[in-house]
Write a protein that holds these residues in place. Structure first.
Motif, PDB file in Angstrom:
ATOM      1  N   THR A   1      12.660  12.016   3.912  1.00 23.24           N
ATOM      2  CA  THR A   1      13.063  12.519   2.598  1.00 23.24           C
ATOM      3  C   THR A   1      12.987  11.444   1.527  1.00 23.24           C
ATOM      4  O   THR A   1      13.065  11.745   0.348  1.00 23.24           O
ATOM      5  N   ALA A   2      12.852  10.185   1.941  1.00 23.94           N
ATOM      6  CA  ALA A   2      12.717   9.080   0.993  1.00 23.94           C
ATOM      7  C   ALA A   2      11.408   9.237   0.217  1.00 23.94           C
ATOM      8  O   ALA A   2      10.454   9.835   0.722  1.00 23.94           O
ATOM      9  N   THR A   3      11.367   8.690  -0.983  1.00 26.16           N
ATOM     10  CA  THR A   3      10.168   8.795  -1.817  1.00 26.16           C
ATOM     11  C   THR A   3       9.698   7.408  -2.251  1.00 26.16           C
ATOM     12  O   THR A   3      10.447   6.436  -2.187  1.00 26.16           O
ATOM     13  N   GLY A   4       8.468   7.359  -2.707  1.00 31.86           N
ATOM     14  CA  GLY A   4       7.920   6.084  -3.184  1.00 31.86           C
ATOM     15  C   GLY A   4       7.873   5.052  -2.070  1.00 31.86           C
ATOM     16  O   GLY A   4       8.304   3.926  -2.256  1.00 31.86           O
TER      17      GLY A   4
ATOM     18  N   VAL B   1      -0.865  -1.846  10.609  1.00 35.63           N
ATOM     19  CA  VAL B   1       0.559  -1.820  10.925  1.00 35.63           C
ATOM     20  C   VAL B   1       1.291  -2.596   9.835  1.00 35.63           C
ATOM     21  O   VAL B   1       0.918  -3.721   9.493  1.00 35.63           O
ATOM     22  N   ALA B   2       2.315  -1.967   9.284  1.00 43.14           N
ATOM     23  CA  ALA B   2       3.104  -2.607   8.226  1.00 43.14           C
ATOM     24  C   ALA B   2       4.102  -3.582   8.846  1.00 43.14           C
ATOM     25  O   ALA B   2       4.656  -3.304   9.908  1.00 43.14           O
ATOM     26  N   VAL B   3       4.328  -4.708   8.177  1.00 45.25           N
ATOM     27  CA  VAL B   3       5.363  -5.637   8.637  1.00 45.25           C
ATOM     28  C   VAL B   3       6.725  -5.221   8.099  1.00 45.25           C
ATOM     29  O   VAL B   3       7.762  -5.670   8.583  1.00 45.25           O
ATOM     30  N   ALA B   4       6.720  -4.335   7.093  1.00 41.32           N
ATOM     31  CA  ALA B   4       7.946  -3.803   6.502  1.00 41.32           C
ATOM     32  C   ALA B   4       7.582  -2.628   5.613  1.00 41.32           C
ATOM     33  O   ALA B   4       6.412  -2.439   5.275  1.00 41.32           O
ATOM     34  N   LEU B   5       8.587  -1.841   5.248  1.00 42.64           N
ATOM     35  CA  LEU B   5       8.406  -0.766   4.281  1.00 42.64           C
ATOM     36  C   LEU B   5       9.297  -1.028   3.083  1.00 42.64           C
ATOM     37  O   LEU B   5      10.399  -1.565   3.228  1.00 42.64           O
ATOM     38  N   TYR B   6       8.826  -0.635   1.909  1.00 42.41           N
ATOM     39  CA  TYR B   6       9.626  -0.656   0.693  1.00 42.41           C
ATOM     40  C   TYR B   6       9.791   0.791   0.256  1.00 42.41           C
ATOM     41  O   TYR B   6       8.820   1.539   0.204  1.00 42.41           O
ATOM     42  N   VAL B   7      11.027   1.191  -0.041  1.00 44.35           N
ATOM     43  CA  VAL B   7      11.334   2.569  -0.428  1.00 44.35           C
ATOM     44  C   VAL B   7      11.920   2.564  -1.835  1.00 44.35           C
ATOM     45  O   VAL B   7      12.932   1.908  -2.087  1.00 44.35           O
TER      46      VAL B   7
ATOM     47  N   ILE C   1       0.838  -1.193   0.000  1.00 49.83           N
ATOM     48  CA  ILE C   1       0.000   0.000   0.000  1.00 49.83           C
ATOM     49  C   ILE C   1       0.876   1.248   0.000  1.00 49.83           C
ATOM     50  O   ILE C   1       1.810   1.362   0.803  1.00 49.83           O
ATOM     51  N   ALA C   2       0.593   2.177  -0.913  1.00 52.55           N
ATOM     52  CA  ALA C   2       1.339   3.434  -0.967  1.00 52.55           C
ATOM     53  C   ALA C   2       1.148   4.202   0.341  1.00 52.55           C
ATOM     54  O   ALA C   2       0.053   4.242   0.896  1.00 52.55           O
ATOM     55  N   VAL C   3       2.230   4.815   0.824  1.00 50.84           N
ATOM     56  CA  VAL C   3       2.207   5.556   2.085  1.00 50.84           C
ATOM     57  C   VAL C   3       2.356   7.051   1.809  1.00 50.84           C
ATOM     58  O   VAL C   3       3.243   7.468   1.071  1.00 50.84           O
ATOM     59  N   THR C   4       1.481   7.834   2.413  1.00 48.65           N
ATOM     60  CA  THR C   4       1.619   9.283   2.423  1.00 48.65           C
ATOM     61  C   THR C   4       2.082   9.655   3.829  1.00 48.65           C
ATOM     62  O   THR C   4       1.317   9.493   4.793  1.00 48.65           O
ATOM     63  N   PRO C   5       3.327  10.095   3.974  1.00 47.36           N
ATOM     64  CA  PRO C   5       3.818  10.436   5.317  1.00 47.36           C
ATOM     65  C   PRO C   5       2.946  11.493   5.989  1.00 47.36           C
ATOM     66  O   PRO C   5       2.461  12.425   5.350  1.00 47.36           O
ATOM     67  N   SER C   6       2.741  11.323   7.295  1.00 50.81           N
ATOM     68  CA  SER C   6       1.925  12.245   8.092  1.00 50.81           C
ATOM     69  C   SER C   6       2.461  12.249   9.517  1.00 50.81           C
ATOM     70  O   SER C   6       2.835  11.201  10.046  1.00 50.81           O
ATOM     71  N   ASP C   7       2.472  13.416  10.129  1.00 56.41           N
ATOM     72  CA  ASP C   7       2.922  13.515  11.515  1.00 56.41           C
ATOM     73  C   ASP C   7       1.831  13.165  12.525  1.00 56.41           C
ATOM     74  O   ASP C   7       2.107  13.102  13.726  1.00 56.41           O
TER      75      ASP C   7
ATOM     76  N   THR D   1      18.269   5.925   7.390  1.00 50.68           N
ATOM     77  CA  THR D   1      18.559   6.335   6.023  1.00 50.68           C
ATOM     78  C   THR D   1      18.717   5.081   5.181  1.00 50.68           C
ATOM     79  O   THR D   1      19.474   4.168   5.539  1.00 50.68           O
ATOM     80  N   LEU D   2      17.981   5.039   4.071  1.00 49.19           N
ATOM     81  CA  LEU D   2      17.947   3.859   3.216  1.00 49.19           C
ATOM     82  C   LEU D   2      18.363   4.215   1.794  1.00 49.19           C
ATOM     83  O   LEU D   2      18.126   5.335   1.342  1.00 49.19           O
ATOM     84  N   PRO D   3      18.942   3.249   1.066  1.00 49.47           N
ATOM     85  CA  PRO D   3      19.268   3.476  -0.343  1.00 49.47           C
ATOM     86  C   PRO D   3      18.021   3.277  -1.220  1.00 49.47           C
ATOM     87  O   PRO D   3      16.960   2.872  -0.727  1.00 49.47           O
ATOM     88  N   ASP D   4      18.157   3.530  -2.500  1.00 50.61           N
ATOM     89  CA  ASP D   4      17.072   3.260  -3.447  1.00 50.61           C
ATOM     90  C   ASP D   4      16.676   1.790  -3.380  1.00 50.61           C
ATOM     91  O   ASP D   4      17.524   0.907  -3.182  1.00 50.61           O
ATOM     92  N   ASN D   5      15.393   1.521  -3.573  1.00 48.51           N
ATOM     93  CA  ASN D   5      14.853   0.158  -3.666  1.00 48.51           C
ATOM     94  C   ASN D   5      15.184  -0.700  -2.452  1.00 48.51           C
ATOM     95  O   ASN D   5      15.551  -1.869  -2.584  1.00 48.51           O
ATOM     96  N   ALA D   6      15.019  -0.127  -1.267  1.00 53.51           N
ATOM     97  CA  ALA D   6      15.338  -0.828  -0.028  1.00 53.51           C
ATOM     98  C   ALA D   6      14.076  -1.330   0.663  1.00 53.51           C
ATOM     99  O   ALA D   6      13.002  -0.736   0.543  1.00 53.51           O
ATOM    100  N   ILE D   7      14.243  -2.412   1.402  1.00 54.13           N
ATOM    101  CA  ILE D   7      13.180  -2.926   2.259  1.00 54.13           C
ATOM    102  C   ILE D   7      13.641  -2.766   3.701  1.00 54.13           C
ATOM    103  O   ILE D   7      14.754  -3.173   4.056  1.00 54.13           O
ATOM    104  N   LEU D   8      12.778  -2.176   4.520  1.00 56.78           N
ATOM    105  CA  LEU D   8      13.046  -1.998   5.943  1.00 56.78           C
ATOM    106  C   LEU D   8      12.169  -2.997   6.696  1.00 56.78           C
ATOM    107  O   LEU D   8      10.958  -2.810   6.806  1.00 56.78           O
ATOM    108  N   PRO D   9      12.764  -4.097   7.199  1.00 56.67           N
ATOM    109  CA  PRO D   9      11.970  -5.165   7.812  1.00 56.67           C
ATOM    110  C   PRO D   9      11.646  -4.892   9.282  1.00 56.67           C
ATOM    111  O   PRO D   9      12.061  -5.620  10.183  1.00 56.67           O
TER     112      PRO D   9
END
Length: 87
Positions: A78-81, A33-39, A20-26, A58-66
């Motif tokens: 600052t990450a996108t997508g 709850v996500a089990v991981a993020l893809y950036v 699911i696409a994420v729109t960051p919000s404070d 801080t993550l590189p392009d096309n990273a998964i944060l488990p």
């Protein structure tokens, strides 16, 4: 079409059921709850973990944060997508 997920319990170590696409919000948590993020575009991701801690990585392009994530903060991100992997 058959659904291989229909009668299966969804373990955290298995594949996500949706992306699911994420729109960051404070202030607004993710619907699930996500089990991981893809950036797609690398940068910093500020988030609230499933455990309730405020984190920033801080993550590189096309990273998964488990890591389980409840919210991706707009401030500090600052990450996108960014996409949430959910069960």
């Amino acid at each position: 079409m058959s659904d291989p997920f229909q009668n299966r319990s969804l373990p955290l170590s298995g594949p996500a059921r949706d992306l699911i696409a994420v729109t960051p919000s404070d202030s607004i948590d993710l619907v699930d709850v996500a089990v991981a993020l893809y950036v797609e575009g690398g940068g910093t991701v500020a988030f609230v973990s499933a455990g309730g801690g405020s984190r920033s990585v801080t993550l590189p392009d096309n990273a998964i944060l488990p890591v389980g994530v409840r919210r991706v903060d707009a401030t500090g991100t600052t990450a996108t997508g960014i996409h949430a992997l959910v069960l």
